[in-house]
Scaffold this motif. Structure first.
Motif, short mmCIF file in Angstrom:
data_model
loop_
_atom_site.label_atom_id
_atom_site.label_comp_id
_atom_site.label_asym_id
_atom_site.label_seq_id
_atom_site.Cartn_x
_atom_site.Cartn_y
_atom_site.Cartn_z
N LEU A 114 -68.59 7.24 57.42
CA LEU A 114 -67.95 6.67 56.29
C LEU A 114 -68.04 5.17 56.33
CD1 LEU A 114 -65.93 6.78 53.72
CD2 LEU A 114 -64.14 6.54 55.44
N SER A 166 -60.31 8.66 51.51
CA SER A 166 -61.47 9.58 51.96
C SER A 166 -61.06 10.04 53.66
CB SER A 166 -62.95 8.89 52.13
OG SER A 166 -63.16 8.39 50.86
N ARG A 173 -65.83 1.25 51.14
CA ARG A 173 -66.05 1.69 49.70
C ARG A 173 -65.63 0.26 48.63
NH1 ARG A 173 -68.98 5.03 51.27
NH2 ARG A 173 -68.45 7.18 51.02
N GLU A 230 -60.36 3.36 47.98
CA GLU A 230 -61.01 4.43 47.99
C GLU A 230 -61.41 5.12 49.31
OE1 GLU A 230 -64.44 4.18 45.61
OE2 GLU A 230 -65.41 5.89 46.41
N THR A 231 -61.61 3.90 50.42
CA THR A 231 -62.07 4.21 51.72
C THR A 231 -60.84 5.08 52.24
OG1 THR A 231 -63.08 2.15 51.96
CG2 THR A 231 -62.76 3.05 53.98
N GLY A 253 -69.72 -2.21 52.55
CA GLY A 253 -70.37 -1.08 53.24
C GLY A 253 -70.33 -1.13 54.54
N LYS A 310 -68.92 8.63 46.18
CA LYS A 310 -68.70 7.40 45.88
C LYS A 310 -68.11 7.73 44.30
CE LYS A 310 -68.08 2.90 45.48
NZ LYS A 310 -67.01 3.31 45.00
N TYR A 365 -76.37 2.29 49.67
CA TYR A 365 -75.97 0.80 49.88
C TYR A 365 -77.35 -0.05 49.94
CZ TYR A 365 -71.06 1.82 50.76
OH TYR A 365 -69.81 2.17 50.89
N SER A 412 -76.17 6.26 53.77
CA SER A 412 -74.68 6.21 53.21
C SER A 412 -74.23 7.61 52.90
CB SER A 412 -75.04 5.78 51.64
OG SER A 412 -75.67 4.50 51.76
N SER A 467 -67.66 -2.18 44.29
CA SER A 467 -66.25 -1.55 44.33
C SER A 467 -66.80 -0.12 43.58
CB SER A 467 -65.30 -2.13 44.16
OG SER A 467 -65.10 -2.47 42.97
N GLY A 468 -67.58 -0.17 42.74
CA GLY A 468 -67.85 1.05 41.75
C GLY A 468 -68.03 0.84 40.15
N GLU A 491 -67.38 11.02 40.38
CA GLU A 491 -67.27 10.94 41.84
C GLU A 491 -68.65 11.61 42.04
OE1 GLU A 491 -64.29 11.86 44.30
OE2 GLU A 491 -65.14 11.62 46.26
#
Lengths: 172, 549
Positions: B169, B333, B172, B329-330, B176, B357, B420, B353, B432-433, B372
């Motif tokens: 992991l 998970s 997130r 988010e990290t 990275g 995500k 990443y 990776s 971050s997404g 996701e």
């Protein structure tokens, strides 16, 4: 700075100061709780005036410069009272590419305001936000706390006009 | 204590079995802003009117993902054949309740067979849309807090870290950085007092993943933090949330209260000797506070200005103590990794990776919302398959990832797998997404100017390159957008990008030039088109000559 033992009296006997005191107490009257305290002042009074800044500084035994520095650093704190109505136009990326700039411009023109300003009669404050996280509904504006999504300028102006009418009725 | 959790889970599942039908109404921010609360109320009334409350219940859940089609309502008869309704209005409530024993209401129906749903793999979001975020019992019924119990009763702190290392992991929040490595460093740092911070200061415009997780499944984040606390030896955690997210804050507060009552937070968690407390700290609207040292300053009640690193927060963080900072988010998970093992997680994704995500799709795209996907899914799949293509039938010109720190990726590179390294190679970042889709009507110069304006106003002012450099870059970009720029400006802009990138103190300044650099790389012609057009005056011509020399 004042010695710890001295009791700091709030600027007025307004009951809302008790909420502020409770927040400071919860954080043990330490400077760490400064941002929390300012949040509470702003929620209770709508903005941060000089008296409240002095009071918070004295209570937390923090230099006034730190309190003033913090309250001007963060965007959410306002040193001026807001208008009776607020309109926040989201200028996040998604809203931006879906036409938020022209939406904002038309409201600005209609009311003769720039972003961050309040009309002279205190009727409306026009503000912008970085991103409200409702990108699915872009472009978005928040009018008096209610989110209005997929907005075009015409609709936004209509909603703002409605606020004016409500106020006219109340006054009459 | 395990038994107690199981008891709650059994009781809750038993309760659910009383109902043959459950109507889930999305009450996360997206749908809530299209009045899903009123829809929920109307459905509750209709259920009573029809006298079916014995076997049918209505509940508010978290985000179902397809925000563009909100308000969303899902009816669960026998799983997994749920029926999803889109654009539900208050008037539709009667029809939906009446249809429970009959065929679904076709005019409102949203197919769940479309790639938007089938191509996703949900780990961080696995509970979103399936549980009431304000009910700890429902979270426990879906294996909630079992990972925490497993960690503190069956595993040593070092075992927990080993699992996270094995999972591969990575942070997130955008950087990275390997999460396992970060945990190891904090665990090894000297000191009795350590802190865990959950970074929920989601400031990137166009990103709403963290908000959605906090609003849909807040317990998941708390569980992740508690596991992290156990692994590194911390007993106090802070969630630093944006002040702009009132609903997320309210749900977090509820969740913390419930978890304390259920003895999943506080002293002697689950009957063990492990203590862990969580408090919320509110941000006050400063983008720079997403940077870890600025965030720490803000928690300490100061102006959110970063400081030079090293020392890193892992050694010298909050109040000078070793501090672990992870993104929402990290942390969400973590529980599945502990439950299923690090190797399970490491099977998903690409070589470097791992896992999945969450992306927030927005802009000119049909299926705006939250998705996701496994790492390594190509941009093409995300935009055209899952996202349903460009809205309005236009052509996709580019996507923007990573917000003001990221870049634009042109359509020619859409076969790139999202991880990443690949995104970095293209001059953008995972970020971050946020993923903003732009069609042909978007001007890239304008986009670059937009982000530079953002960085200029958000610069905290501590270091000169960022404070002054961003203003100059903005002024030059502004000249471009008014067709007043000269070739010399272009040279100067590139110089400034290089200077600000290499000399700024923190991530904000170091990455501020990215949107400019990436648009210059792929859309240089647009910059050239935006230069002064008339060459009749002597000015531009001489400047051109200077450049040539």
């Amino acid at each position: 700075m004042i010695s710890r033992n001295e009791k700091i009296e709030p600027p007025s006997d307004d009951k809302r100061w008790r909420i502020v005191q409770a927040t400071m107490q919860r954080n043990g009257f330490t400077r760490d709780g400064l941002i929390e305290t300012l949040h509470t002042v702003q929620q209770s009074f709508g903005f941060l005036d000089d008296d409240s800044l002095r009071y918070v500084a004295a209570s937390l035994n923090a230099p006034l410069s730190q309190v003033y520095g913090v309250s001007t650093f963060y965007h959410l704190f306002s040193l001026k009272p807001a208008g009776r109505n607020t309109c926040v136009v989201c200028m996040g990326t998604a809203c931006y590419i879906k036409g938020a700039p022209s939406l904002l411009e038309q409201i600005e023109n209609e009311y003769g305001l720039s972003r961050g300003e309040t009309t002279e009669d205190g009727h409306l404050s026009l503000m912008t936000a970085r991103c409200l996280g409702s990108c699915g509904l872009a472009p978005v504006a928040v009018i008096n706390g209610h989110i209005a999504g997929k907005l075009n300028a015409e609709e936004a102006l209509q909603r703002l006009q409605a606020l004016q009418e409500v106020e006219n009725v109340q006054q009459a | 204590m395990f038994n107690k959790l199981e008891e709650i889970a059994l009781e809750e599942r038993g309760k659910a079995e009383q109902y043959t039908h459950t109507i889930n109404v999305c009450t996360a921010a997206g749908c809530a802003s299209s009045q899903s609360d009123a829809v929920k109320e109307a459905l509750e009334n209709e259920v009573r009117n029809h006298g079916v409350e014995k076997w049918c219940r209505v509940r508010g859940t978290g985000c179902m993902g397809l925000c563009a089609a909100g308000p969303l309502v899902a009816v669960e008869p026998e799983k997994p054949d749920e029926v999803l309704y889109q654009y539900v209005k208050v008037e539709d409530a009667g029809d939906i309740v009446a249809s429970l024993e009959d065929k679904p209401v076709e005019r409102l129906r949203c197919s769940t067979d479309i790639p938007f749903f089938t191509r996703q793999k949900k780990i961080a979001l696995e509970n979103s849309g399936y549980i009431d975020p304000e009910s700890i019992e429902e979270y426990i019924a879906r294996d909630g807090y079992s990972a925490l119990m497993k960690a503190i009763t069956e595993m040593a702190p070092s075992d927990v870290i080993d699992e996270i290392v094995a999972s591969g992991l990575r942070g997130r929040g955008g950087g990275g950085y390997p999460t396992g490595l970060k945990w190891t460093t904090v665990a090894k740092s000297d000191g009795d007092t350590k802190y865990i911070i959950c970074n929920a200061d989601e400031g990137d415009p166009g990103a709403f993943m963290d908000r959605s997780v906090l609003e849909s499944d807040p317990h998941r984040v708390l569980e992740g933090m508690a596991i992290a606390g156990y692994a590194v030896g911390a007993s106090q955690g802070y969630v630093y949330v944006r002040g702009e997210y009132p609903l997320a804050v309210a749900r977090l507060k509820t969740a913390i209260r419930q978890a304390r009552r259920a003895n999943m937070l506080g002293s002697g968690i689950g009957g063990t000797l492990f203590n862990f407390h969580i408090d919320i700290r509110l941000g006050a609207g400063a983008f720079v506070c997403g940077e870890e040292t600025a965030l720490i300053a803000s928690i300490e009640g100061k102006r959110g200005q970063p400081r030079p690193r090293p020392p890193y927060p892992a050694e010298f963080g909050l109040w000078g103590k070793p501090t672990l900072i992870n993104n929402v988010e990290t942390l969400s998970s973590i529980a599945p990794i502990i439950r299923n093992g690090g190797d399970w997680y490491a099977q998903i994704g690409t070589a470097t990776s791992k896992g999945t995500k969450v992306f927030a799709l927005a802009g000119s795209i049909n299926n705006t919302g939250l998705i996701e996907v496994p790492m390594g899914t190509t941009i093409n799949d995300i935009i055209y398959e899952i996202g349903g293509g460009v809205s309005g039938g236009g052509q996709c010109k580019a996507i923007q990832t990573g917000g003001p720190s990221g870049g634009c990726i042109p359509a020619d590179y859409f076969d790139t797998p999202v991880d990443y390294e690949s995104l970095a190679k293209l001059g953008s970042i995972m970020g971050s997404g946020g993923m903003i889709v732009m069609d042909e009507s978007s001007s890239m110069v304008d986009v670059a100017r937009f982000f530079m304006e953002f960085c200029m106003t958000e610069s905290c002012g501590r270091c000169v390159p960022c404070r002054v450099g961003t203003v100059h870059m903005y002024n030059i970009l502004d000249k471009f957008s008014h067709h007043e720029a000269t070739p010399r400006d272009l040279v100067l802009l590139e110089k400034l990008c290089d200077m600000v990138r290499n000399t700024s103190l923190c991530g904000l300044g170091q990455t501020a030039p990215n949107p400019v650099l990436s648009t210059l790389r792929y859309f240089r012609n647009e910059y050239v088109e935006h230069m002064v057009t008339e060459t009749n005056g002597s000015g531009p011509v001489t400047k051109q000559m200077e450049v040539a020399q």
